[in-house]
Design a protein around this motif. Structure first.
Motif, PDB file in Angstrom:
ATOM      1  N   VAL A 171       0.871  -1.174   0.000  1.00  0.00           N
ATOM      2  CA  VAL A 171       0.000   0.000   0.000  1.00  0.00           C
ATOM      3  C   VAL A 171       0.909   1.225   0.000  1.00  0.00           C
ATOM      4  O   VAL A 171       1.610   1.485   0.971  1.00  0.00           O
ATOM      5  CB  VAL A 171      -0.932   0.013   1.224  1.00  0.00           C
TER       6      VAL A 171
ATOM      7  N   ARG B 175       1.413   5.631  -4.615  1.00  0.00           N
ATOM      8  CA  ARG B 175       1.039   5.325  -6.004  1.00  0.00           C
ATOM      9  C   ARG B 175      -0.198   4.438  -6.078  1.00  0.00           C
ATOM     10  O   ARG B 175      -1.088   4.671  -6.899  1.00  0.00           O
ATOM     11  CB  ARG B 175       2.215   4.668  -6.727  1.00  0.00           C
ATOM     12  N   THR B 176      -0.271   3.407  -5.239  1.00  0.00           N
ATOM     13  CA  THR B 176      -1.445   2.531  -5.277  1.00  0.00           C
ATOM     14  C   THR B 176      -2.695   3.266  -4.791  1.00  0.00           C
ATOM     15  O   THR B 176      -3.784   3.043  -5.314  1.00  0.00           O
ATOM     16  CB  THR B 176      -1.245   1.246  -4.454  1.00  0.00           C
ATOM     17  N   MET B 177      -2.540   4.147  -3.812  1.00  0.00           N
ATOM     18  CA  MET B 177      -3.697   4.912  -3.346  1.00  0.00           C
ATOM     19  C   MET B 177      -4.199   5.860  -4.434  1.00  0.00           C
ATOM     20  O   MET B 177      -5.409   6.026  -4.609  1.00  0.00           O
ATOM     21  CB  MET B 177      -3.358   5.668  -2.064  1.00  0.00           C
TER      22      MET B 177
ATOM     23  N   HIS C  72      -3.855   5.371  -7.648  1.00  0.00           N
ATOM     24  CA  HIS C  72      -4.471   4.496  -8.656  1.00  0.00           C
ATOM     25  C   HIS C  72      -5.882   4.108  -8.221  1.00  0.00           C
ATOM     26  O   HIS C  72      -6.833   4.176  -9.002  1.00  0.00           O
ATOM     27  CB  HIS C  72      -3.617   3.243  -8.867  1.00  0.00           C
ATOM     28  N   ASP C  73      -6.027   3.694  -6.962  1.00  0.00           N
ATOM     29  CA  ASP C  73      -7.345   3.309  -6.450  1.00  0.00           C
ATOM     30  C   ASP C  73      -8.316   4.488  -6.484  1.00  0.00           C
ATOM     31  O   ASP C  73      -9.487   4.324  -6.822  1.00  0.00           O
ATOM     32  CB  ASP C  73      -7.237   2.761  -5.033  1.00  0.00           C
ATOM     33  N   ALA C  74      -7.835   5.668  -6.133  1.00  0.00           N
ATOM     34  CA  ALA C  74      -8.689   6.864  -6.149  1.00  0.00           C
ATOM     35  C   ALA C  74      -9.172   7.145  -7.570  1.00  0.00           C
ATOM     36  O   ALA C  74     -10.337   7.506  -7.783  1.00  0.00           O
ATOM     37  CB  ALA C  74      -7.937   8.063  -5.587  1.00  0.00           C
TER      38      ALA C  74
ATOM     39  N   GLN D  28      -9.765   5.054  -9.823  1.00  0.00           N
ATOM     40  CA  GLN D  28     -10.767   4.055 -10.188  1.00  0.00           C
ATOM     41  C   GLN D  28     -12.124   4.334  -9.552  1.00  0.00           C
ATOM     42  O   GLN D  28     -13.120   3.723  -9.917  1.00  0.00           O
ATOM     43  CB  GLN D  28     -10.287   2.657  -9.772  1.00  0.00           C
ATOM     44  N   GLN D  29     -12.148   5.257  -8.582  1.00  0.00           N
ATOM     45  CA  GLN D  29     -13.383   5.519  -7.831  1.00  0.00           C
ATOM     46  C   GLN D  29     -13.763   7.007  -7.849  1.00  0.00           C
ATOM     47  O   GLN D  29     -14.216   7.555  -6.848  1.00  0.00           O
ATOM     48  CB  GLN D  29     -13.191   5.046  -6.393  1.00  0.00           C
TER      49      GLN D  29
ATOM     50  N   THR E 161     -17.086   8.373  -6.366  1.00  0.00           N
ATOM     51  CA  THR E 161     -17.390   8.214  -4.940  1.00  0.00           C
ATOM     52  C   THR E 161     -16.950   9.396  -4.081  1.00  0.00           C
ATOM     53  O   THR E 161     -17.278   9.435  -2.902  1.00  0.00           O
ATOM     54  CB  THR E 161     -16.736   6.931  -4.381  1.00  0.00           C
TER      55      THR E 161
ATOM     56  N   SER F 124     -10.115  13.902 -10.539  1.00  0.00           N
ATOM     57  CA  SER F 124      -9.143  13.451 -11.531  1.00  0.00           C
ATOM     58  C   SER F 124      -7.992  14.440 -11.666  1.00  0.00           C
ATOM     59  O   SER F 124      -6.820  14.044 -11.735  1.00  0.00           O
ATOM     60  CB  SER F 124      -9.829  13.247 -12.878  1.00  0.00           C
TER      61      SER F 124
ATOM     62  N   ARG G  68       0.208  12.942  -8.873  1.00  0.00           N
ATOM     63  CA  ARG G  68       1.142  12.064  -9.597  1.00  0.00           C
ATOM     64  C   ARG G  68       2.362  12.850 -10.075  1.00  0.00           C
ATOM     65  O   ARG G  68       3.489  12.356 -10.034  1.00  0.00           O
ATOM     66  CB  ARG G  68       0.438  11.393 -10.772  1.00  0.00           C
TER      67      ARG G  68
END
Length: 81
Positions: free
Chosen positions: A14, A17-19, A21-23, A25-26, A29, A39, A46
């Motif tokens: 975790v 970068r993964t957070m 990426h996850d954000a 995707q959502q 929300t 976005s 980034r």
């Protein structure tokens, strides 16, 4: 050590970068931002991460050599520790 983990490149970790990426995707929300605003904020973040890559590299190097004792040369020289 915590900073190095946040930007680690180990698969499955975790990280910032993964957070991000996850954000991304959502986007729908987010309660305090439109998908477009979220976005844009993700893209800005980034770019910030990319801008500090040289600092992160130095932190990672020191973590691996000294703090986590992963570098064989460091461990082989107890006087340096």
């Amino acid at each position: 050590m915590a900073v190095a983990r946040l930007y680690d490149k180990t698969k499955g970790g975790v990280t910032i970068r993964t957070m991000l990426h996850d954000a991304a995707q959502q986007l729908s929300t987010f309660q305090k931002a439109t998908p477009k605003e979220a976005s844009e904020a993700i893209q800005k973040s980034r770019k910030r991460v990319a801008a500090i890559e040289s600092i992160l590299s130095a932190i990672r190097k020191r973590r691996n050599e000294w703090l986590a004792h992963l570098d064989p040369e460091t461990v082989a020289n107890p006087a340096a520790l």
